[in-house]
Design a protein around this motif. Sequence first.
Motif, PDB file in Angstrom:
ATOM      1  N   ASP A   1       0.817  -1.214   0.000  1.00 61.06           N
ATOM      2  CA  ASP A   1       0.000   0.000   0.000  1.00 61.06           C
ATOM      3  C   ASP A   1       0.854   1.269   0.000  1.00 61.06           C
ATOM      4  O   ASP A   1       0.503   2.253  -0.654  1.00 61.06           O
ATOM      5  CB  ASP A   1      -1.058   0.000   1.111  1.00 61.06           C
ATOM      6  CG  ASP A   1      -0.523  -0.465   2.444  1.00 61.06           C
ATOM      7  OD1 ASP A   1       0.601  -0.967   2.511  1.00 61.06           O
ATOM      8  OD2 ASP A   1      -1.244  -0.317   3.446  1.00 61.06           O
ATOM      9  N   SER A   2       2.015   1.239   0.692  1.00 57.21           N
ATOM     10  CA  SER A   2       2.845   2.449   0.598  1.00 57.21           C
ATOM     11  C   SER A   2       3.502   2.531  -0.776  1.00 57.21           C
ATOM     12  O   SER A   2       3.711   3.634  -1.312  1.00 57.21           O
ATOM     13  CB  SER A   2       3.872   2.528   1.733  1.00 57.21           C
ATOM     14  OG  SER A   2       4.758   1.458   1.672  1.00 57.21           O
ATOM     15  N   ALA A   3       3.795   1.368  -1.388  1.00 48.18           N
ATOM     16  CA  ALA A   3       4.330   1.380  -2.754  1.00 48.18           C
ATOM     17  C   ALA A   3       3.288   1.967  -3.720  1.00 48.18           C
ATOM     18  O   ALA A   3       3.634   2.711  -4.649  1.00 48.18           O
ATOM     19  CB  ALA A   3       4.716  -0.040  -3.173  1.00 48.18           C
ATOM     20  N   LEU A   4       2.007   1.663  -3.483  1.00 50.38           N
ATOM     21  CA  LEU A   4       0.937   2.222  -4.320  1.00 50.38           C
ATOM     22  C   LEU A   4       0.908   3.744  -4.211  1.00 50.38           C
ATOM     23  O   LEU A   4       0.769   4.449  -5.222  1.00 50.38           O
ATOM     24  CB  LEU A   4      -0.415   1.633  -3.909  1.00 50.38           C
ATOM     25  CG  LEU A   4      -1.643   2.293  -4.527  1.00 50.38           C
ATOM     26  CD1 LEU A   4      -1.655   2.128  -6.046  1.00 50.38           C
ATOM     27  CD2 LEU A   4      -2.926   1.724  -3.918  1.00 50.38           C
ATOM     28  N   ASP A   5       1.039   4.258  -2.992  1.00 52.95           N
ATOM     29  CA  ASP A   5       1.008   5.716  -2.807  1.00 52.95           C
ATOM     30  C   ASP A   5       2.086   6.386  -3.662  1.00 52.95           C
ATOM     31  O   ASP A   5       1.861   7.460  -4.225  1.00 52.95           O
ATOM     32  CB  ASP A   5       1.228   6.073  -1.327  1.00 52.95           C
ATOM     33  CG  ASP A   5      -0.022   5.790  -0.495  1.00 52.95           C
ATOM     34  OD1 ASP A   5      -1.114   5.671  -1.089  1.00 52.95           O
ATOM     35  OD2 ASP A   5       0.100   5.674   0.738  1.00 52.95           O
ATOM     36  N   ALA A   6       3.275   5.730  -3.750  1.00 51.39           N
ATOM     37  CA  ALA A   6       4.364   6.320  -4.536  1.00 51.39           C
ATOM     38  C   ALA A   6       3.986   6.373  -6.015  1.00 51.39           C
ATOM     39  O   ALA A   6       4.257   7.377  -6.700  1.00 51.39           O
ATOM     40  CB  ALA A   6       5.645   5.507  -4.332  1.00 51.39           C
ATOM     41  N   VAL A   7       3.337   5.334  -6.527  1.00 49.43           N
ATOM     42  CA  VAL A   7       2.977   5.325  -7.954  1.00 49.43           C
ATOM     43  C   VAL A   7       1.839   6.317  -8.226  1.00 49.43           C
ATOM     44  O   VAL A   7       1.852   7.021  -9.248  1.00 49.43           O
ATOM     45  CB  VAL A   7       2.597   3.897  -8.418  1.00 49.43           C
ATOM     46  CG1 VAL A   7       2.199   3.897  -9.896  1.00 49.43           C
ATOM     47  CG2 VAL A   7       3.767   2.944  -8.201  1.00 49.43           C
ATOM     48  N   ILE A   8       0.893   6.396  -7.309  1.00 48.70           N
ATOM     49  CA  ILE A   8      -0.183   7.393  -7.472  1.00 48.70           C
ATOM     50  C   ILE A   8       0.422   8.798  -7.453  1.00 48.70           C
ATOM     51  O   ILE A   8       0.037   9.672  -8.250  1.00 48.70           O
ATOM     52  CB  ILE A   8      -1.240   7.231  -6.345  1.00 48.70           C
ATOM     53  CG1 ILE A   8      -1.997   5.896  -6.513  1.00 48.70           C
ATOM     54  CG2 ILE A   8      -2.207   8.421  -6.319  1.00 48.70           C
ATOM     55  CD1 ILE A   8      -2.991   5.850  -7.651  1.00 48.70           C
ATOM     56  N   GLY A   9       1.388   9.016  -6.570  1.00 46.97           N
ATOM     57  CA  GLY A   9       2.076  10.313  -6.529  1.00 46.97           C
ATOM     58  C   GLY A   9       2.761  10.621  -7.847  1.00 46.97           C
ATOM     59  O   GLY A   9       2.704  11.745  -8.351  1.00 46.97           O
TER      60      GLY A   9
END
Length: 309
Positions: free
Chosen positions: A295-303
């Motif tokens: 989920d934190s990896a997802l935040d980076a891609v959304i960013g």
Amino acid sequence: MRILLLGAGGQVGFELMRALGPLGELRVTTRDGLLPGGATCLRADLADSDAALITLLDRSAPDLIVNAAAYTAVDRAEDEPVLAQRINGAAVGTLGRWAAPRGVPVIHYSTDYVFDGRGARPWREDDATAPLNAYGASKRSGEQALIAAAGPHLILRTAWVYAARGHNFLRSMLRLAAERDVLRVVDDQIGAPTPARLIANATAAIVARLAPCGIFAADAPWGIYHLTAGGQTSWCGFARAIVQAAQRAGLIVRAPEVQAIASTDYPTRARRPAWSVLDCTRAQDTFALRLPSWDSALDAVIGELATLR
Ligand SMILES: NC(=O)c1ccc[n+]([C@@H]2O[C@H](COP(=O)([O-])OP(=O)(O)OC[C@H]3O[C@@H](n4cnc5c(N)ncnc54)[C@H](OP(=O)(O)O)[C@@H]3O)[C@@H](O)[C@H]2O)c1
């Protein structure tokens, strides 16, 4: 160090171009000799004859081969198993047989789909493989061919790959989220969504660790490693996290409702494993990697997507 990267137009290959660039003299290939954006590069079609691939290898004379090219159309592979085997299996053997006598390491990517999905704990590298579909079988053939070549190699098995570009679940969900009020998503397949950038960065960190001065030690810890983001979720859980994060980042105006369905309600040509979580302890311990949670990896891609707008 001369690095030959195959498959530079794919999700992982594209990120590898950036991550491996600082580590040596990087030469990259795509199937048609064109990079995303239109620049030219070397051409390597893994469906071509062995001779064409060997000529490319002879001319490039790499010190390291990184193979991110693959036949990844999981459902289509059921109708094209011979082509999938050629690209994902036989061609990988050709790479390995060229590289082994020269002592050139090959870094190759494989998949959670080599397992049958009936596990009760995260899959370890030495667990028995039993692919459920033609794509998984072709990827397992590639692993076996590279191992049989008996040269220095790393097989990095990853899973549920996505990125800010390319064809992937994240981008499909964002497109559908803008069009629909309700998304129905499979909730009984469990895995760890993994950004291509994480895989590329981890690969570069491994190369830098194994060849700090540009030369690989002969006794480097070659072999199979699992490499995904941490934690686990279902496709439905991933979809919910995507729409929430995308709404927070202003990528979509409103989040659609995400309804959980069973795999039986979403029939596909290829069977998919229910349990795909990979145990990444060996890679983390061997290469001192710190893998973020999915989920934190997802935040980076959304960013990243938010900055691209
Ligand atoms: N995607 C996933 O969810 C996933 C999961 C587990 C493991 N993996 C593995 O991770 C690695 C990277 O996958 P990815 O997600 O980056 O896949 P991807 O985005 O589909 O990229 C694969 C690349 O391989 C190229 N390719 C296909 N056929 C080829 C051929 N005959 N000759 C040369 N290149 C060819 C494709 O080129 P075209 O665009 O021209 O077709 C594409 O650029 C692969 O080994 C894959 O099996 C992926």
